[in-house]
Write an enzyme that holds these catalytic residues in place. Structure first.
Site, PDB file in Angstrom:
ATOM      1  CE  LYS A  63      27.425  10.617  38.579  1.00 10.16           C
ATOM      2  NZ  LYS A  63      27.054  11.251  39.828  1.00 10.16           N
ATOM      3  CE  LYS A  81      22.270  19.375  36.537  1.00 11.15           C
ATOM      4  NZ  LYS A  81      21.186  18.664  37.198  1.00 11.15           N
ATOM      5  CE  LYS A 122      25.605  18.398  44.339  1.00 12.16           C
ATOM      6  NZ  LYS A 122      24.847  17.624  43.356  1.00 12.16           N
TER       7      LYS A 122
HETATM    8  N1  TRP Z   1      19.867  11.661  43.078  1.00 14.21           N
HETATM    9  C1  TRP Z   1      19.722  13.067  43.363  1.00 14.21           C
HETATM   10  C2  TRP Z   1      20.859  13.839  42.682  1.00 14.21           C
HETATM   11  O1  TRP Z   1      21.834  13.250  42.294  1.00 14.21           O
HETATM   12  C3  TRP Z   1      19.777  13.339  44.841  1.00 14.21           C
HETATM   13  C4  TRP Z   1      18.691  12.639  45.571  1.00 14.21           C
HETATM   14  C5  TRP Z   1      18.817  11.543  46.359  1.00 14.21           C
HETATM   15  C6  TRP Z   1      17.321  12.975  45.583  1.00 14.21           C
HETATM   16  N2  TRP Z   1      17.621  11.178  46.892  1.00 14.21           N
HETATM   17  C7  TRP Z   1      16.682  12.032  46.436  1.00 14.21           C
HETATM   18  C8  TRP Z   1      16.567  13.980  44.968  1.00 14.21           C
HETATM   19  C9  TRP Z   1      15.302  12.061  46.654  1.00 14.21           C
HETATM   20  C10 TRP Z   1      15.198  13.996  45.192  1.00 14.21           C
HETATM   21  C11 TRP Z   1      14.580  13.053  46.024  1.00 14.21           C
HETATM   22  O2  TRP Z   1      20.744  15.030  42.546  1.00 14.21           O
END
Ligand code: TRP
Length: 331
Positions: free
Chosen positions: A112, A197, A200
């Site tokens: 990113k 993948k 979104k």
């Molecule tokens: N980083 C995850 C994503 O981009 C989203 C996310 C943030 C998350 N905090 C979390 C997932 C804690 C599980 C647990 O999809």
């Protein structure tokens, strides 16, 4: 009881990939077998260039879709991350536990930060520290299991490392969590690029089915899915990724094994048509429920307010204990 935590980042509209890969299992299984928290992680949506109105809109929409998909506020806790201060409070302690090198090794950061630079944007510091906040999300709730897609396992691994390190240095404070991924594949790929993948926030939406796509749009996208050269329908992810993806989606919608389904088709056209129909039928009840929820915004507000209250109560003792353990004075 097992504690489950997972999050949805409101950076784009939720997709069929999010649903089949994660949300469906939260709704059908996790919320009933475990004490579960599902969080719209809005703070994580601020790590790249963003539009405030869009984040607000997508956060509300994500929460609505989680309920439409079957998360039941009587069975689990649905809430918005920024409503619970404990996440940001604990995140700072995680930054004091993690190392700079550890953060820079994260694949998502590398990818990113390149994207941000290519777009002519500066790289926000929060993009680097994101995994500290994510670790805080998880550890604040004494989480046992984190059901996430493969792309997030590196972040969950880091959360584990931080939990272990913190416990060793300052005394047992955190439960060491584990990433879990669904046994049934349901890794949905982009219909236009079946090696990527179905994400979104992907550039063009042509290969992505969004949960709120109209039936016509769903049909068009599925009928135009990239298939492979060759003609007979066979399930082979390596040599026929396009067809395999359609079979995976159809299998996930109908509860049948993709390999067995392959044998029942003689042409790509018939497979696409049945897949399109199956996706439309899968989304229909979810979209109907979504429309009902949108018509009653007060309900969502109540759910999120109660969810945040409950989440805060669960997180506060652990975060307070961490503040004491690391050497901060009790107020
Ligand atoms: N980083 C995850 C994503 O981009 C989203 C996310 C943030 C998350 N905090 C979390 C997932 C804690 C599980 C647990 O999809």
């Amino acid at each position: 009881m097992t504690r489950v935590f997972s999050g949805v980042k409101p950076t784009g509209h939720l997709t069929l990939g999010n649903y089949l890969g994660a949300v469906r299992r939260w709704a059908d299984e996790d919320q009933y077998r475990a004490e579960s928290l599902f969080c719209v992680v809005d703070l994580h949506a601020l790590t790249m260039q963003h539009d405030p109105a869009r984040v607000r809109r997508l956060s509300r929409q994500a929460a609505t879709l989680l309920l439409a998909a079957g998360l039941d506020p009587e069975q689990c806790t649905v809430f918005v991350q920024s409503h619970v201060d404990e996440h940001a409070r604990l995140s700072y302690l995680m930054e004091c536990t993690a190392t700079d090198g550890e953060m820079r090794r994260m694949i998502q950061y590398k990818e990113k930060s390149v994207l941000a630079k290519a777009a002519g944007d500066s790289v926000r510091l929060s993009l680097l520290t994101y995994p500290a906040l994510m670790a805080a999300d998880i550890l604040a709730y004494a989480t046992d299991e984190v059901p996430v897609g493969e792309d997030q396992t590196q972040h969950v691994e880091l959360a584990r490392d931080l939990a272990v390190r913190f416990n060793q240095r300052y005394g047992h404070t955190f439960v060491v969590p584990e990433a879990t991924s669904p046994a049934v594949a349901a890794r949905v790929m982009d219909l236009q690029d079946p090696t990527a993948k179905m994400g979104k926030s992907h550039e063009s939406g042509a290969g992505i089915v969004y949960l709120l796509d109209e039936p016509d749009a769903v049909r068009k996208k599925v009928m135009r899915a990239v298939t492979d050269s060759g003609r007979e329908v066979a399930y082979d992810r390596e040599s026929r990724p396009g067809v395999a993806n359609l079979l995976d989606v159809l299998g996930a919608c109908t509860g049948r094994a993709p390999g067995a389904l392959a044998e029942t088709y003689e042409s790509y056209g018939a497979l696409k048509k049945d897949t399109a129909d199956a996706v439309v039928e899968l989304l229909r009840p979810l979209q109907e429920r979504h429309a009902e929820l949108v018509a009653d915004p007060g309900y969502l507000e109540t759910v999120l307010r109660r969810g945040a209250e409950r989440a805060r109560e669960m997180a506060r003792p652990t975060v307070d204990a961490a503040y004491r353990a690391i050497g901060l004075l009790e107020p």
